[in-house]
Design a protein around this motif. Structure first.
Motif, PDB file in Angstrom:
ATOM      1  N   LEU A  46       0.831  -1.200   0.000  1.00  0.00           N
ATOM      2  CA  LEU A  46       0.000   0.000   0.000  1.00  0.00           C
ATOM      3  C   LEU A  46       0.873   1.260   0.000  1.00  0.00           C
ATOM      4  O   LEU A  46       0.562   2.249  -0.680  1.00  0.00           O
ATOM      5  N   LYS A  47       1.969   1.194   0.723  1.00  0.00           N
ATOM      6  CA  LYS A  47       2.907   2.315   0.747  1.00  0.00           C
ATOM      7  C   LYS A  47       3.566   2.489  -0.620  1.00  0.00           C
ATOM      8  O   LYS A  47       3.820   3.616  -1.064  1.00  0.00           O
ATOM      9  N   TYR A  48       3.829   1.385  -1.305  1.00  0.00           N
ATOM     10  CA  TYR A  48       4.456   1.435  -2.625  1.00  0.00           C
ATOM     11  C   TYR A  48       3.548   2.123  -3.642  1.00  0.00           C
ATOM     12  O   TYR A  48       4.020   2.824  -4.548  1.00  0.00           O
ATOM     13  N   LEU A  49       2.245   1.937  -3.506  1.00  0.00           N
ATOM     14  CA  LEU A  49       1.308   2.623  -4.405  1.00  0.00           C
ATOM     15  C   LEU A  49       1.453   4.138  -4.272  1.00  0.00           C
ATOM     16  O   LEU A  49       1.434   4.866  -5.273  1.00  0.00           O
ATOM     17  N   ASP A  50       1.601   4.614  -3.035  1.00  0.00           N
ATOM     18  CA  ASP A  50       1.807   6.047  -2.814  1.00  0.00           C
ATOM     19  C   ASP A  50       3.088   6.516  -3.499  1.00  0.00           C
ATOM     20  O   ASP A  50       3.131   7.594  -4.103  1.00  0.00           O
ATOM     21  N   TYR A  51       4.120   5.678  -3.399  1.00  0.00           N
ATOM     22  CA  TYR A  51       5.400   6.014  -4.026  1.00  0.00           C
ATOM     23  C   TYR A  51       5.256   6.101  -5.547  1.00  0.00           C
ATOM     24  O   TYR A  51       5.781   7.029  -6.181  1.00  0.00           O
ATOM     25  N   LEU A  52       4.559   5.157  -6.142  1.00  0.00           N
ATOM     26  CA  LEU A  52       4.361   5.175  -7.594  1.00  0.00           C
ATOM     27  C   LEU A  52       3.598   6.425  -8.028  1.00  0.00           C
ATOM     28  O   LEU A  52       3.924   7.034  -9.059  1.00  0.00           O
ATOM     29  N   GLU A  53       2.606   6.790  -7.270  1.00  0.00           N
ATOM     30  CA  GLU A  53       1.840   7.992  -7.606  1.00  0.00           C
ATOM     31  C   GLU A  53       2.744   9.221  -7.631  1.00  0.00           C
ATOM     32  O   GLU A  53       2.681  10.045  -8.558  1.00  0.00           O
ATOM     33  N   GLN A  54       3.577   9.347  -6.614  1.00  0.00           N
ATOM     34  CA  GLN A  54       4.467  10.502  -6.516  1.00  0.00           C
ATOM     35  C   GLN A  54       5.544  10.471  -7.594  1.00  0.00           C
ATOM     36  O   GLN A  54       5.858  11.502  -8.203  1.00  0.00           O
ATOM     37  N   SER A  55       6.104   9.299  -7.857  1.00  0.00           N
ATOM     38  CA  SER A  55       7.220   9.188  -8.793  1.00  0.00           C
ATOM     39  C   SER A  55       6.785   9.309 -10.247  1.00  0.00           C
ATOM     40  O   SER A  55       7.515   9.855 -11.080  1.00  0.00           O
ATOM     41  N   LEU A  56       5.601   8.790 -10.556  1.00  0.00           N
ATOM     42  CA  LEU A  56       5.133   8.776 -11.941  1.00  0.00           C
ATOM     43  C   LEU A  56       4.113   9.872 -12.240  1.00  0.00           C
ATOM     44  O   LEU A  56       3.700  10.041 -13.390  1.00  0.00           O
ATOM     45  N   GLY A  57       3.703  10.585 -11.205  1.00  0.00           N
ATOM     46  CA  GLY A  57       2.760  11.676 -11.405  1.00  0.00           C
ATOM     47  C   GLY A  57       1.399  11.222 -11.876  1.00  0.00           C
ATOM     48  O   GLY A  57       0.783  11.832 -12.761  1.00  0.00           O
ATOM     49  N   ILE A  58       0.920  10.133 -11.295  1.00  0.00           N
ATOM     50  CA  ILE A  58      -0.373   9.575 -11.699  1.00  0.00           C
ATOM     51  C   ILE A  58      -1.156   9.164 -10.460  1.00  0.00           C
ATOM     52  O   ILE A  58      -0.567   8.787  -9.439  1.00  0.00           O
ATOM     53  N   GLN A  59      -2.453   9.257 -10.529  1.00  0.00           N
ATOM     54  CA  GLN A  59      -3.296   8.800  -9.433  1.00  0.00           C
ATOM     55  C   GLN A  59      -3.676   7.344  -9.665  1.00  0.00           C
ATOM     56  O   GLN A  59      -4.029   6.959 -10.782  1.00  0.00           O
ATOM     57  N   ILE A  60      -3.578   6.520  -8.624  1.00  0.00           N
ATOM     58  CA  ILE A  60      -3.969   5.124  -8.712  1.00  0.00           C
ATOM     59  C   ILE A  60      -5.277   4.941  -7.940  1.00  0.00           C
ATOM     60  O   ILE A  60      -5.331   5.134  -6.729  1.00  0.00           O
ATOM     61  N   LYS A  61      -6.321   4.619  -8.651  1.00  0.00           N
ATOM     62  CA  LYS A  61      -7.631   4.430  -8.046  1.00  0.00           C
ATOM     63  C   LYS A  61      -7.649   3.137  -7.239  1.00  0.00           C
ATOM     64  O   LYS A  61      -7.287   2.061  -7.750  1.00  0.00           O
ATOM     65  N   ARG A  62      -8.064   3.201  -5.977  1.00  0.00           N
ATOM     66  CA  ARG A  62      -8.178   2.013  -5.136  1.00  0.00           C
ATOM     67  C   ARG A  62      -9.625   1.539  -5.141  1.00  0.00           C
ATOM     68  O   ARG A  62     -10.537   2.331  -4.879  1.00  0.00           O
ATOM     69  N   ILE A  63      -9.848   0.253  -5.428  1.00  0.00           N
ATOM     70  CA  ILE A  63     -11.186  -0.303  -5.388  1.00  0.00           C
ATOM     71  C   ILE A  63     -11.179  -1.577  -4.556  1.00  0.00           C
ATOM     72  O   ILE A  63     -10.139  -2.217  -4.371  1.00  0.00           O
ATOM     73  N   ARG A  64     -12.346  -1.938  -4.044  1.00  0.00           N
ATOM     74  CA  ARG A  64     -12.492  -3.156  -3.248  1.00  0.00           C
ATOM     75  C   ARG A  64     -13.804  -3.845  -3.611  1.00  0.00           C
ATOM     76  O   ARG A  64     -14.817  -3.192  -3.831  1.00  0.00           O
ATOM     77  N   ALA A  65     -13.776  -5.165  -3.665  1.00  0.00           N
ATOM     78  CA  ALA A  65     -15.010  -5.926  -3.848  1.00  0.00           C
ATOM     79  C   ALA A  65     -15.874  -5.757  -2.596  1.00  0.00           C
ATOM     80  O   ALA A  65     -15.361  -5.640  -1.479  1.00  0.00           O
ATOM     81  N   ASP A  66     -17.173  -5.746  -2.779  1.00  0.00           N
ATOM     82  CA  ASP A  66     -18.115  -5.593  -1.671  1.00  0.00           C
ATOM     83  C   ASP A  66     -19.076  -6.775  -1.683  1.00  0.00           C
ATOM     84  O   ASP A  66     -19.868  -6.942  -2.619  1.00  0.00           O
ATOM     85  N   PHE A  67     -18.999  -7.606  -0.655  1.00  0.00           N
ATOM     86  CA  PHE A  67     -19.838  -8.799  -0.577  1.00  0.00           C
ATOM     87  C   PHE A  67     -20.953  -8.667   0.464  1.00  0.00           C
ATOM     88  O   PHE A  67     -21.618  -9.660   0.782  1.00  0.00           O
ATOM     89  N   SER A  68     -21.153  -7.478   0.996  1.00  0.00           N
ATOM     90  CA  SER A  68     -22.112  -7.303   2.092  1.00  0.00           C
ATOM     91  C   SER A  68     -23.528  -7.719   1.699  1.00  0.00           C
ATOM     92  O   SER A  68     -24.296  -8.200   2.540  1.00  0.00           O
ATOM     93  N   GLY A  69     -23.866  -7.571   0.418  1.00  0.00           N
ATOM     94  CA  GLY A  69     -25.214  -7.926  -0.022  1.00  0.00           C
ATOM     95  C   GLY A  69     -25.488  -9.419  -0.047  1.00  0.00           C
ATOM     96  O   GLY A  69     -26.648  -9.834  -0.194  1.00  0.00           O
ATOM     97  N   ARG A  70     -24.471 -10.238   0.093  1.00  0.00           N
ATOM     98  CA  ARG A  70     -24.656 -11.690   0.027  1.00  0.00           C
ATOM     99  C   ARG A  70     -24.915 -12.330   1.385  1.00  0.00           C
ATOM    100  O   ARG A  70     -25.298 -13.498   1.462  1.00  0.00           O
ATOM    101  N   PHE A  71     -24.687 -11.598   2.455  1.00  0.00           N
ATOM    102  CA  PHE A  71     -24.694 -12.232   3.770  1.00  0.00           C
ATOM    103  C   PHE A  71     -26.080 -12.659   4.229  1.00  0.00           C
ATOM    104  O   PHE A  71     -26.232 -13.707   4.861  1.00  0.00           O
ATOM    105  N   ALA A  72     -27.108 -11.872   3.928  1.00  0.00           N
ATOM    106  CA  ALA A  72     -28.462 -12.245   4.364  1.00  0.00           C
ATOM    107  C   ALA A  72     -28.877 -13.567   3.735  1.00  0.00           C
ATOM    108  O   ALA A  72     -29.457 -14.436   4.409  1.00  0.00           O
ATOM    109  N   ARG A  73     -28.580 -13.735   2.456  1.00  0.00           N
ATOM    110  CA  ARG A  73     -28.917 -14.982   1.766  1.00  0.00           C
ATOM    111  C   ARG A  73     -28.123 -16.158   2.345  1.00  0.00           C
ATOM    112  O   ARG A  73     -28.649 -17.265   2.481  1.00  0.00           O
ATOM    113  N   ARG A  74     -26.867 -15.903   2.686  1.00  0.00           N
ATOM    114  CA  ARG A  74     -26.048 -16.961   3.273  1.00  0.00           C
ATOM    115  C   ARG A  74     -26.576 -17.376   4.653  1.00  0.00           C
ATOM    116  O   ARG A  74     -26.635 -18.566   4.978  1.00  0.00           O
TER     117      ARG A  74
END
Length: 307
Positions: A46-74
Protein backbone atom coordinates in the motif's frame (compact mmCIF):
# COMPACT_ATOMS: atom_id res chain seq x y z
CA UNK A 1 -14.64 8.02 -33.55
CA UNK A 2 -14.35 6.50 -30.08
CA UNK A 3 -11.69 7.70 -27.69
CA UNK A 4 -9.36 5.03 -26.25
CA UNK A 5 -8.64 4.82 -22.53
CA UNK A 6 -5.61 2.83 -21.40
CA UNK A 7 -6.36 1.31 -18.00
CA UNK A 8 -3.46 -0.35 -16.17
CA UNK A 9 -4.18 -2.88 -13.42
CA UNK A 10 -1.59 -2.16 -10.72
CA UNK A 11 -0.83 -4.78 -8.07
CA UNK A 12 2.17 -3.18 -6.38
CA UNK A 13 4.47 -5.76 -7.96
CA UNK A 14 7.26 -5.53 -10.49
CA UNK A 15 5.23 -6.69 -13.50
CA UNK A 16 2.44 -4.16 -13.11
CA UNK A 17 5.00 -1.42 -12.40
CA UNK A 18 6.75 -2.22 -15.69
CA UNK A 19 3.40 -2.28 -17.49
CA UNK A 20 2.42 1.08 -16.03
CA UNK A 21 5.71 2.64 -17.12
CA UNK A 22 5.21 1.30 -20.66
CA UNK A 23 1.68 2.70 -20.84
CA UNK A 24 2.71 6.12 -19.56
CA UNK A 25 5.60 6.31 -22.03
CA UNK A 26 3.29 5.67 -24.97
CA UNK A 27 -0.01 7.23 -23.85
CA UNK A 28 0.71 9.73 -21.05
CA UNK A 29 -2.55 11.65 -21.47
CA UNK A 30 -4.95 8.71 -21.67
CA UNK A 31 -3.46 6.27 -19.14
CA UNK A 32 -5.29 5.53 -15.89
CA UNK A 33 -4.29 3.13 -13.12
CA UNK A 34 -6.39 1.05 -10.74
CA UNK A 35 -5.56 -1.19 -7.79
CA UNK A 36 -7.92 -3.90 -6.51
CA UNK A 37 -7.33 -4.22 -2.77
CA UNK A 38 -8.03 -7.81 -1.65
CA UNK A 39 -7.90 -6.95 2.05
CA UNK A 40 -4.98 -9.37 2.41
CA UNK A 41 -2.26 -6.93 1.36
CA UNK A 42 1.00 -6.09 3.09
CA UNK A 43 1.33 -2.51 4.29
CA UNK A 44 4.53 -2.19 2.23
CA UNK A 45 2.47 -2.72 -0.92
CA UNK A 46 0.00 0.00 0.00
CA UNK A 47 2.91 2.32 0.75
CA UNK A 48 4.46 1.44 -2.62
CA UNK A 49 1.31 2.62 -4.41
CA UNK A 50 1.81 6.05 -2.81
CA UNK A 51 5.40 6.01 -4.03
CA UNK A 52 4.36 5.18 -7.59
CA UNK A 53 1.84 7.99 -7.61
CA UNK A 54 4.47 10.50 -6.52
CA UNK A 55 7.22 9.19 -8.79
CA UNK A 56 5.13 8.78 -11.94
CA UNK A 57 2.76 11.68 -11.41
CA UNK A 58 -0.37 9.57 -11.70
CA UNK A 59 -3.30 8.80 -9.43
CA UNK A 60 -3.97 5.12 -8.71
CA UNK A 61 -7.63 4.43 -8.05
CA UNK A 62 -8.18 2.01 -5.14
CA UNK A 63 -11.19 -0.30 -5.39
CA UNK A 64 -12.49 -3.16 -3.25
CA UNK A 65 -15.01 -5.93 -3.85
CA UNK A 66 -18.12 -5.59 -1.67
CA UNK A 67 -19.84 -8.80 -0.58
CA UNK A 68 -22.11 -7.30 2.09
CA UNK A 69 -25.21 -7.93 -0.02
CA UNK A 70 -24.66 -11.69 0.03
CA UNK A 71 -24.69 -12.23 3.77
CA UNK A 72 -28.46 -12.25 4.36
CA UNK A 73 -28.92 -14.98 1.77
CA UNK A 74 -26.05 -16.96 3.27
CA UNK A 75 -27.54 -16.72 6.78
CA UNK A 76 -30.88 -17.98 5.46
CA UNK A 77 -29.13 -20.89 3.73
CA UNK A 78 -27.32 -21.84 6.95
CA UNK A 79 -30.51 -21.77 9.03
CA UNK A 80 -32.67 -23.66 6.52
CA UNK A 81 -30.33 -26.02 4.64
CA UNK A 82 -27.66 -26.99 7.15
CA UNK A 83 -30.14 -28.80 9.46
CA UNK A 84 -31.04 -31.00 6.46
CA UNK A 85 -27.38 -32.06 6.37
CA UNK A 86 -27.37 -33.10 10.02
CA UNK A 87 -25.84 -29.92 11.47
CA UNK A 88 -27.15 -29.20 14.97
CA UNK A 89 -29.47 -26.27 15.55
CA UNK A 90 -26.99 -24.74 17.99
CA UNK A 91 -24.19 -24.81 15.39
CA UNK A 92 -26.47 -23.33 12.76
CA UNK A 93 -27.51 -20.49 15.05
CA UNK A 94 -23.90 -19.84 16.03
CA UNK A 95 -22.69 -19.72 12.43
CA UNK A 96 -25.58 -17.50 11.33
CA UNK A 97 -24.91 -15.05 14.15
CA UNK A 98 -21.29 -14.70 13.00
CA UNK A 99 -22.14 -14.24 9.33
CA UNK A 100 -21.88 -10.47 9.44
CA UNK A 101 -19.76 -8.46 6.96
CA UNK A 102 -16.35 -7.60 8.38
CA UNK A 103 -15.59 -5.01 5.71
CA UNK A 104 -12.52 -6.97 4.64
CA UNK A 105 -13.10 -8.41 1.14
CA UNK A 106 -10.85 -11.47 1.56
CA UNK A 107 -12.29 -12.48 4.93
CA UNK A 108 -15.88 -11.78 3.87
CA UNK A 109 -15.49 -13.93 0.76
CA UNK A 110 -14.07 -16.83 2.78
CA UNK A 111 -16.87 -16.56 5.34
CA UNK A 112 -19.45 -16.75 2.55
CA UNK A 113 -17.70 -19.71 0.93
CA UNK A 114 -17.11 -21.44 4.26
CA UNK A 115 -13.51 -22.09 3.21
CA UNK A 116 -10.29 -20.51 2.00
CA UNK A 117 -9.23 -20.53 -1.65
CA UNK A 118 -6.71 -23.10 -2.87
CA UNK A 119 -4.57 -23.69 -5.91
CA UNK A 120 -7.31 -25.87 -7.39
CA UNK A 121 -10.10 -23.49 -6.37
CA UNK A 122 -8.50 -20.07 -6.74
CA UNK A 123 -11.72 -18.10 -6.43
CA UNK A 124 -9.86 -15.28 -4.68
CA UNK A 125 -8.31 -13.97 -7.91
CA UNK A 126 -11.61 -14.05 -9.78
CA UNK A 127 -13.76 -12.51 -7.04
CA UNK A 128 -11.29 -10.03 -5.55
CA UNK A 129 -9.36 -8.94 -8.64
CA UNK A 130 -10.85 -9.96 -12.00
CA UNK A 131 -14.49 -9.09 -11.36
CA UNK A 132 -14.05 -5.69 -9.64
CA UNK A 133 -11.40 -4.64 -12.18
CA UNK A 134 -13.66 -5.64 -15.09
CA UNK A 135 -16.58 -3.77 -13.54
CA UNK A 136 -14.43 -0.69 -13.09
CA UNK A 137 -13.27 -0.85 -16.72
CA UNK A 138 -16.81 -1.31 -17.98
CA UNK A 139 -17.81 1.76 -15.99
CA UNK A 140 -15.78 3.90 -18.40
CA UNK A 141 -17.58 2.33 -21.36
CA UNK A 142 -21.02 2.82 -19.82
CA UNK A 143 -20.52 6.50 -19.07
CA UNK A 144 -18.41 7.59 -22.03
CA UNK A 145 -18.06 6.93 -25.75
CA UNK A 146 -14.79 5.06 -25.34
CA UNK A 147 -13.01 1.78 -25.85
CA UNK A 148 -10.94 0.55 -22.92
CA UNK A 149 -7.61 -1.20 -23.30
CA UNK A 150 -6.99 -3.11 -20.08
CA UNK A 151 -3.21 -3.34 -19.64
CA UNK A 152 -2.26 -6.39 -17.58
CA UNK A 153 1.19 -7.26 -16.24
CA UNK A 154 0.94 -10.96 -17.04
CA UNK A 155 3.97 -13.08 -17.98
CA UNK A 156 3.77 -16.53 -19.56
CA UNK A 157 6.61 -17.94 -17.47
CA UNK A 158 4.83 -17.14 -14.20
CA UNK A 159 2.78 -20.34 -14.07
CA UNK A 160 1.24 -23.13 -16.12
CA UNK A 161 -2.09 -21.29 -16.07
CA UNK A 162 -0.52 -18.25 -17.73
CA UNK A 163 1.73 -20.11 -20.17
CA UNK A 164 -0.73 -19.59 -23.03
CA UNK A 165 -1.61 -15.98 -22.24
CA UNK A 166 -2.18 -13.94 -25.37
CA UNK A 167 -0.64 -10.54 -25.82
CA UNK A 168 -3.93 -9.10 -27.05
CA UNK A 169 -7.58 -10.13 -26.70
CA UNK A 170 -10.86 -8.59 -27.77
CA UNK A 171 -13.12 -9.13 -24.76
CA UNK A 172 -16.07 -7.63 -26.72
CA UNK A 173 -18.22 -4.65 -25.84
CA UNK A 174 -15.39 -2.18 -26.29
CA UNK A 175 -13.08 -3.87 -23.77
CA UNK A 176 -9.69 -5.20 -24.86
CA UNK A 177 -6.97 -6.98 -22.88
CA UNK A 178 -3.38 -6.00 -23.61
CA UNK A 179 -0.43 -7.84 -22.04
CA UNK A 180 2.73 -6.15 -23.31
CA UNK A 181 5.19 -8.08 -21.12
CA UNK A 182 3.70 -11.54 -21.69
CA UNK A 183 6.99 -12.79 -23.15
CA UNK A 184 9.28 -11.19 -20.57
CA UNK A 185 11.07 -12.90 -17.69
CA UNK A 186 10.84 -11.75 -14.09
CA UNK A 187 14.39 -10.43 -14.20
CA UNK A 188 13.61 -8.43 -17.35
CA UNK A 189 10.77 -6.63 -15.60
CA UNK A 190 12.98 -5.88 -12.60
CA UNK A 191 15.73 -4.49 -14.84
CA UNK A 192 13.24 -2.44 -16.88
CA UNK A 193 11.69 -0.79 -13.82
CA UNK A 194 15.08 0.05 -12.31
CA UNK A 195 16.37 1.35 -15.66
CA UNK A 196 13.64 3.99 -15.51
CA UNK A 197 14.70 5.14 -12.06
CA UNK A 198 11.76 3.56 -10.24
CA UNK A 199 12.28 1.59 -7.05
CA UNK A 200 10.66 -1.79 -6.54
CA UNK A 201 8.32 -2.78 -3.76
CA UNK A 202 10.41 -3.19 -0.58
CA UNK A 203 9.12 -6.75 -0.20
CA UNK A 204 11.36 -7.86 -3.07
CA UNK A 205 14.35 -7.04 -0.85
CA UNK A 206 12.84 -9.02 2.01
CA UNK A 207 12.87 -12.49 0.50
CA UNK A 208 9.63 -12.29 -1.47
CA UNK A 209 9.54 -13.45 -5.10
CA UNK A 210 5.92 -12.38 -5.51
CA UNK A 211 4.00 -9.35 -4.26
CA UNK A 212 0.31 -9.68 -3.64
CA UNK A 213 -1.60 -11.29 -0.82
CA UNK A 214 0.37 -11.69 2.40
CA UNK A 215 0.61 -14.58 2.38
CA UNK A 216 -0.57 -15.83 -1.01
CA UNK A 217 -2.08 -19.31 -1.26
CA UNK A 218 0.57 -19.96 -3.94
CA UNK A 219 3.49 -18.94 -1.73
CA UNK A 220 6.40 -21.37 -1.70
CA UNK A 221 7.60 -23.17 1.42
CA UNK A 222 10.65 -20.88 1.65
CA UNK A 223 8.52 -17.75 1.24
CA UNK A 224 6.24 -18.84 4.06
CA UNK A 225 9.20 -19.45 6.36
CA UNK A 226 10.55 -16.01 5.41
CA UNK A 227 7.17 -14.39 6.10
CA UNK A 228 6.95 -16.08 9.50
CA UNK A 229 10.34 -14.63 10.45
CA UNK A 230 9.84 -11.13 9.07
CA UNK A 231 6.10 -10.56 9.41
CA UNK A 232 4.72 -12.75 12.23
CA UNK A 233 1.80 -10.36 12.66
CA UNK A 234 0.47 -11.41 9.25
CA UNK A 235 0.65 -15.07 10.25
CA UNK A 236 -1.23 -14.22 13.45
CA UNK A 237 -3.91 -12.43 11.40
CA UNK A 238 -4.41 -15.52 9.25
CA UNK A 239 -4.79 -17.54 12.44
CA UNK A 240 -7.57 -15.19 13.55
CA UNK A 241 -9.26 -15.54 10.17
CA UNK A 242 -9.05 -19.33 10.34
CA UNK A 243 -10.97 -19.35 13.61
CA UNK A 244 -13.68 -17.10 12.14
CA UNK A 245 -14.05 -19.13 8.94
CA UNK A 246 -14.13 -22.38 10.95
CA UNK A 247 -17.04 -21.05 12.96
CA UNK A 248 -18.95 -20.10 9.81
CA UNK A 249 -18.26 -23.28 7.83
CA UNK A 250 -20.52 -26.32 7.79
CA UNK A 251 -17.71 -28.70 8.70
CA UNK A 252 -16.42 -26.44 11.46
CA UNK A 253 -12.93 -26.98 10.08
CA UNK A 254 -11.19 -24.71 7.60
CA UNK A 255 -7.55 -23.77 7.10
CA UNK A 256 -5.63 -21.33 4.93
CA UNK A 257 -3.39 -24.10 3.56
CA UNK A 258 -3.91 -27.86 3.08
CA UNK A 259 -2.53 -30.27 5.66
CA UNK A 260 1.28 -30.53 5.70
CA UNK A 261 1.45 -33.07 8.54
CA UNK A 262 -0.23 -36.22 9.87
CA UNK A 263 -3.39 -34.41 10.92
CA UNK A 264 -3.03 -34.79 14.67
CA UNK A 265 -2.63 -31.13 15.67
CA UNK A 266 -5.11 -28.38 16.46
CA UNK A 267 -7.85 -28.11 13.81
CA UNK A 268 -6.69 -31.56 12.63
CA UNK A 269 -3.17 -30.20 12.14
CA UNK A 270 -4.17 -27.97 9.24
CA UNK A 271 -4.02 -24.51 10.78
CA UNK A 272 -1.52 -21.83 9.84
CA UNK A 273 0.60 -22.51 12.93
CA UNK A 274 1.13 -26.14 11.91
CA UNK A 275 1.85 -25.14 8.34
CA UNK A 276 4.49 -22.58 9.31
CA UNK A 277 6.09 -25.13 11.61
CA UNK A 278 6.38 -27.46 8.61
CA UNK A 279 7.66 -24.64 6.34
CA UNK A 280 10.59 -24.13 8.71
CA UNK A 281 11.85 -27.70 8.26
CA UNK A 282 13.67 -29.71 5.62
CA UNK A 283 13.83 -33.39 4.59
CA UNK A 284 10.08 -33.63 4.20
CA UNK A 285 9.32 -31.99 7.53
CA UNK A 286 11.41 -34.42 9.55
CA UNK A 287 14.13 -31.99 10.65
CA UNK A 288 13.98 -28.33 11.79
CA UNK A 289 15.90 -26.01 9.48
CA UNK A 290 18.23 -23.96 11.73
CA UNK A 291 18.36 -21.04 9.29
CA UNK A 292 14.87 -20.01 10.39
CA UNK A 293 15.86 -19.87 14.05
CA UNK A 294 17.90 -16.75 13.40
CA UNK A 295 16.85 -13.22 12.53
CA UNK A 296 16.18 -12.71 8.83
CA UNK A 297 18.96 -10.81 7.02
CA UNK A 298 18.43 -7.12 6.38
CA UNK A 299 18.25 -7.75 2.64
CA UNK A 300 17.38 -10.92 0.74
CA UNK A 301 16.47 -10.80 -2.94
CA UNK A 302 16.06 -13.22 -5.82
CA UNK A 303 16.53 -10.39 -8.31
CA UNK A 304 19.94 -9.00 -7.35
CA UNK A 305 18.52 -6.06 -5.42
CA UNK A 306 20.96 -6.46 -2.55
CA UNK A 307 24.10 -6.15 -4.65
Amino acid sequence: MKRIIHLVSVSGGKDSAATLILALKQFPESTFAVFADTGNEHEATLKYLDYLEQSLGIQIKRIRADFSGRFARRREWVLTRWPEKGVSAARCERAASLLVPSGNPFLDLCMLKGRFPSRKAQFCTHELKTVPLAEYALGFIDTQEVDVWSWQGVRRDESANRAKSQGYEDLTGGLFAFRPIAGWTGQQTVDFVRLHGIKLNALYSQGMRRVGCMPCINASKAELAEISCRFPEHIARIGDWERIVCETSKRGDSSFFPAPDDGRGELRGRNITAYIKWARTFRGGRMPDPQWDEHAPACASSYGLCE
